[in-house]
Design an enzyme around this catalytic site. Sequence first.
Site, PDB file in Angstrom:
ATOM      1  N   HIS A 121       0.820  -1.220   0.000  1.00 55.43           N
ATOM      2  CA  HIS A 121       0.000   0.000   0.000  1.00 55.43           C
ATOM      3  C   HIS A 121       0.851   1.266   0.000  1.00 55.43           C
ATOM      4  O   HIS A 121       0.402   2.313   0.460  1.00 55.43           O
ATOM      5  CB  HIS A 121      -0.953  -0.013   1.214  1.00 55.43           C
ATOM      6  N   CYS A 153       5.517  22.803  -9.540  1.00 50.67           N
ATOM      7  CA  CYS A 153       4.464  23.250 -10.474  1.00 50.67           C
ATOM      8  C   CYS A 153       3.228  23.769  -9.745  1.00 50.67           C
ATOM      9  O   CYS A 153       2.235  24.112 -10.388  1.00 50.67           O
ATOM     10  CB  CYS A 153       4.089  22.135 -11.430  1.00 50.67           C
ATOM     11  N   THR A 191      -2.903  -8.933  10.852  1.00 51.25           N
ATOM     12  CA  THR A 191      -3.841  -8.427   9.845  1.00 51.25           C
ATOM     13  C   THR A 191      -5.176  -9.144   9.971  1.00 51.25           C
ATOM     14  O   THR A 191      -5.216 -10.344  10.199  1.00 51.25           O
ATOM     15  CB  THR A 191      -3.283  -8.539   8.405  1.00 51.25           C
ATOM     16  N   ASN A 216      -1.523 -13.424  15.897  1.00 54.24           N
ATOM     17  CA  ASN A 216      -2.564 -12.425  16.135  1.00 54.24           C
ATOM     18  C   ASN A 216      -3.201 -12.721  17.498  1.00 54.24           C
ATOM     19  O   ASN A 216      -3.403 -13.886  17.829  1.00 54.24           O
ATOM     20  CB  ASN A 216      -3.628 -12.547  15.023  1.00 54.24           C
ATOM     21  N   SER A 218      -6.204 -12.206  18.147  1.00 53.16           N
ATOM     22  CA  SER A 218      -7.598 -12.624  17.891  1.00 53.16           C
ATOM     23  C   SER A 218      -7.700 -13.433  16.605  1.00 53.16           C
ATOM     24  O   SER A 218      -6.875 -13.283  15.706  1.00 53.16           O
ATOM     25  CB  SER A 218      -8.508 -11.413  17.713  1.00 53.16           C
TER      26      SER A 218
HETATM   27  P1  NAD Z   1      -6.761  -4.142  10.676  1.00 56.09           P
HETATM   28  O1  NAD Z   1      -6.849  -2.915  11.486  1.00 56.09           O
HETATM   29  O2  NAD Z   1      -7.923  -4.535   9.845  1.00 56.09           O
HETATM   30  O3  NAD Z   1      -6.482  -5.401  11.637  1.00 56.09           O
HETATM   31  C1  NAD Z   1      -5.515  -5.371  12.635  1.00 56.09           C
HETATM   32  C2  NAD Z   1      -5.284  -6.790  13.126  1.00 56.09           C
HETATM   33  O4  NAD Z   1      -4.211  -6.747  14.042  1.00 56.09           O
HETATM   34  C3  NAD Z   1      -6.472  -7.425  13.854  1.00 56.09           C
HETATM   35  O5  NAD Z   1      -6.666  -8.734  13.370  1.00 56.09           O
HETATM   36  C4  NAD Z   1      -6.020  -7.445  15.318  1.00 56.09           C
HETATM   37  O6  NAD Z   1      -6.531  -8.553  16.023  1.00 56.09           O
HETATM   38  C5  NAD Z   1      -4.523  -7.531  15.172  1.00 56.09           C
HETATM   39  N1  NAD Z   1      -3.735  -7.009  16.296  1.00 56.09           N
HETATM   40  C6  NAD Z   1      -4.051  -6.073  17.218  1.00 56.09           C
HETATM   41  N2  NAD Z   1      -3.029  -5.868  18.059  1.00 56.09           N
HETATM   42  C7  NAD Z   1      -2.038  -6.693  17.658  1.00 56.09           C
HETATM   43  C8  NAD Z   1      -0.723  -6.940  18.121  1.00 56.09           C
HETATM   44  N3  NAD Z   1      -0.189  -6.293  19.171  1.00 56.09           N
HETATM   45  N4  NAD Z   1       0.017  -7.867  17.456  1.00 56.09           N
HETATM   46  C9  NAD Z   1      -0.488  -8.530  16.389  1.00 56.09           C
HETATM   47  N5  NAD Z   1      -1.712  -8.339  15.910  1.00 56.09           N
HETATM   48  C10 NAD Z   1      -2.480  -7.419  16.535  1.00 56.09           C
HETATM   49  O7  NAD Z   1      -5.452  -4.013   9.824  1.00 56.09           O
HETATM   50  P2  NAD Z   1      -5.052  -4.593   8.392  1.00 56.09           P
HETATM   51  O8  NAD Z   1      -5.555  -5.977   8.257  1.00 56.09           O
HETATM   52  O9  NAD Z   1      -3.619  -4.320   8.236  1.00 56.09           O
HETATM   53  O10 NAD Z   1      -5.875  -3.771   7.312  1.00 56.09           O
HETATM   54  C11 NAD Z   1      -6.141  -2.435   7.366  1.00 56.09           C
HETATM   55  C12 NAD Z   1      -5.409  -1.479   6.473  1.00 56.09           C
HETATM   56  O11 NAD Z   1      -4.901  -0.594   7.422  1.00 56.09           O
HETATM   57  C13 NAD Z   1      -4.200  -1.858   5.709  1.00 56.09           C
HETATM   58  O12 NAD Z   1      -4.470  -1.629   4.383  1.00 56.09           O
HETATM   59  C14 NAD Z   1      -3.099  -0.852   6.135  1.00 56.09           C
HETATM   60  O13 NAD Z   1      -2.588  -0.190   4.988  1.00 56.09           O
HETATM   61  C15 NAD Z   1      -3.811   0.168   6.951  1.00 56.09           C
HETATM   62  N6  NAD Z   1      -3.199   0.703   8.190  1.00 56.09           N
HETATM   63  C16 NAD Z   1      -1.853   0.788   8.340  1.00 56.09           C
HETATM   64  C17 NAD Z   1      -1.311   1.247   9.526  1.00 56.09           C
HETATM   65  C18 NAD Z   1       0.197   1.335   9.632  1.00 56.09           C
HETATM   66  O14 NAD Z   1       0.869   1.593   8.655  1.00 56.09           O
HETATM   67  N7  NAD Z   1       0.761   1.088  10.813  1.00 56.09           N
HETATM   68  C19 NAD Z   1      -2.127   1.607  10.588  1.00 56.09           C
HETATM   69  C20 NAD Z   1      -3.517   1.513  10.410  1.00 56.09           C
HETATM   70  C21 NAD Z   1      -4.038   1.046   9.205  1.00 56.09           C
HETATM   71 ZN    ZN Z   2       4.222  19.230  -9.551  1.00 53.90          ZN
END
Ligand code: NAD
Ligand code: ZN
Length: 255
Positions: A121, A153, A191, A216, A218
């Site tokens: 992303h 620009c 994720t 994870n 959960s």
């Molecule tokens: P999501 O928010 O949908 O899911 C997060 C997952 O992480 C959940 O399943 C949760 O149970 C788990 N989780 C929570 N705490 C945790 C821990 N300490 N260790 C491991 N797992 C843990 O996130 P996603 O599936 O990545 O999808 C959402 C989108 O969010 C992605 O496209 C991403 O680009 C974007 N995003 C990125 C960031 C970042 O760059 N840090 C932050 C927020 C969202």
């Molecule tokens: Zn430009």
Amino acid sequence: MATEAEITRLASDILNSKKTVALSGAGMSVESGIASFRGKGGLWEKYDPEEYGHITTLRYSPEKAWMMLREMHREINKAKPNNGHTALAEMENMGLLSSIITQNVDGLHHVAGNRQIIEFHGNLLSVVCMDCGHRIPSREISLDKIPPKCEQCQGPVKPDAVFFGEAIPVDALTKADHESKTCDLMLVIGTSAVVYPAATMPEIAKGAGAKVVEINPSETALTGVVSDYIVRGPSGEVLTAVVNKVKELKLKKQG
Ligand code: NAD
Ligand code: ZN
């Protein structure tokens, strides 16, 4: 938190695999203080990401999109890699991790020292001009006036991240697809596996015969369907324990 037996099981699977690939999500950076989309607290209770982070919002209501982006920048600028990021960097250095496909836009895998990273992303560390394509580091732009303007620009700039409603860059998609098809172990870390097409990577790996293991606290949409097993707990704690166990098992084998 996972049991000793579960940690040992995963450490053995890593040592026995020929090619391990990780897919990381927002949960990976929760222990660095960056809130995930679906977890409690943080930015996302204020901003619906699919609305504020949609490309249409950025184009037609830039003040709204940048309100969220400004806060994300602030959060990311403060954040440091956690033990989970460091453990993955150690795995790559030991020759036990081929690559990380990350959905995160925070750049923390780079800071931790991993080299084989596919940013599915994009990232928030640079911005690109929507008119001329000029790219500069995010910290060099002024957010006093929204939308921030290109220094060359005067066109509007956009973070180098993939917004909802935008396609995944072809290069990242091709590489991620290749890594998923050719690994024999995929670690799916922090994720919820609901954002597509990133969520297809574990399915591709599984379809090609790989073992899929989730880390994870959960269960997710993959649990019991696509993943072979889940090691429960925060990724910082689980990955540290797993890497320590890998080292211990290696020493035992040698000695
Ligand atoms: P999501 O928010 O949908 O899911 C997060 C997952 O992480 C959940 O399943 C949760 O149970 C788990 N989780 C929570 N705490 C945790 C821990 N300490 N260790 C491991 N797992 C843990 O996130 P996603 O599936 O990545 O999808 C959402 C989108 O969010 C992605 O496209 C991403 O680009 C974007 N995003 C990125 C960031 C970042 O760059 N840090 C932050 C927020 C969202
Ligand atoms: Zn430009």
